[in-house]
Design a protein around this motif. Sequence first.
Motif, short mmCIF file in Angstrom:
data_model
loop_
_atom_site.label_atom_id
_atom_site.label_comp_id
_atom_site.label_asym_id
_atom_site.label_seq_id
_atom_site.Cartn_x
_atom_site.Cartn_y
_atom_site.Cartn_z
N LEU A 94 0.82 -1.21 0.00
CA LEU A 94 0.00 0.00 0.00
C LEU A 94 0.85 1.27 0.00
N ALA A 100 3.49 -2.10 -8.48
CA ALA A 100 2.10 -2.23 -8.05
C ALA A 100 1.79 -1.09 -7.08
N ARG A 101 0.79 -0.28 -7.43
CA ARG A 101 0.51 0.91 -6.61
C ARG A 101 -0.98 0.96 -6.27
N ALA A 102 -1.27 1.20 -5.00
CA ALA A 102 -2.65 1.23 -4.52
C ALA A 102 -3.22 2.65 -4.62
N TRP A 103 -4.49 2.71 -5.04
CA TRP A 103 -5.20 3.98 -5.16
C TRP A 103 -6.55 3.87 -4.48
N TRP A 130 -5.77 -0.95 -7.99
CA TRP A 130 -4.33 -1.06 -8.17
C TRP A 130 -3.94 -0.83 -9.62
N THR A 131 -2.84 -0.11 -9.81
CA THR A 131 -2.18 -0.06 -11.11
C THR A 131 -1.01 -1.04 -11.07
N PRO A 133 -1.00 -4.39 -10.86
CA PRO A 133 -1.10 -5.31 -9.70
C PRO A 133 -0.25 -6.56 -9.84
N ILE A 138 -0.84 -8.99 -6.54
CA ILE A 138 -2.00 -8.51 -5.80
C ILE A 138 -3.21 -9.37 -6.18
N GLN A 142 -7.64 -8.21 -2.35
CA GLN A 142 -6.96 -6.96 -2.01
C GLN A 142 -7.52 -5.77 -2.78
N TRP A 143 -8.72 -5.96 -3.35
CA TRP A 143 -9.43 -4.89 -4.06
C TRP A 143 -10.77 -4.63 -3.35
#
Length: 265
Positions: A94, A100-103, A130-131, A133, A138, A142-143
């Motif tokens: 995160l 992998a980046r969380a938004w 996620w971008t 993932p 991921i 995790q979404w």
Amino acid sequence: MRNALFALLFCLTPLHAAELTLELPGGTRTLDTAALLSHPKAQDVTIPDDVSYKKTMRYRAVPVAVLLEGVKPDEHLQAVALDGFAAELPAAPLLNHKGARAWLAIEDPARPWPALAKGKPSAGPFYLVWTDPKAARIGPEQWPFQVARIRHLPSVAERFPALLPAADTSAEVRAGFVQFQKNCLACHRLNGAGDAQFGPDLNIPYNPTEYLAGDFLPRYIRDPQSLRRWPQGKMPGFSKEAISDEELGQLIGYLRHMAGRKVAP
């Protein structure tokens, strides 16, 4: 299994009133839709193959990392949805700024997202997406969508010792415990332990390894409807991209091990 409650919550919770609560080491704060849409780090992101919508989606979103002030990579978080779905999330992914980046996607009341399916609400008001993932493996659990709260917590092992395998067990079983946390704990409890409110307990009164023989359990995890066709069944299938054959074997090894460690809730 979340559908009926989603519909009720959708009716009761107007988009303009949406709030996100952050319970973090530095204290608790609440941000509403307007504040998040106007956040200085908010931007438009495109999510190919969105896990919930099964197509490319475009969102106004804030990097989750900028919301997690005071959280360290080796710590643990939980994202709680309006209906009680509780995704257990290690902090490190995160906090990523690359790969992998969380938004946190924010549903704009002026431009509401589509329904997840006929008769269902949208994934809003807040949805963790996620971008790239695949860069960090991921998984779909995790979404979390319809997120209402993100909270800093002790690890799963600290909070729920009834989930722990025996101290002298194999590395494969310990790896299976990691897979259980990632893929199962958001919907299921085990030995009565966990925060999930949806699926059945996976050890009490019986463990699935006790009644699904041969290759039926891995087949069920891959495609639940292929073994038990049930219109109201809500368990998703887990593809090899979400959990590899090796990881699936580890998960089943953990479940089989825990069948011998039943603890009455």
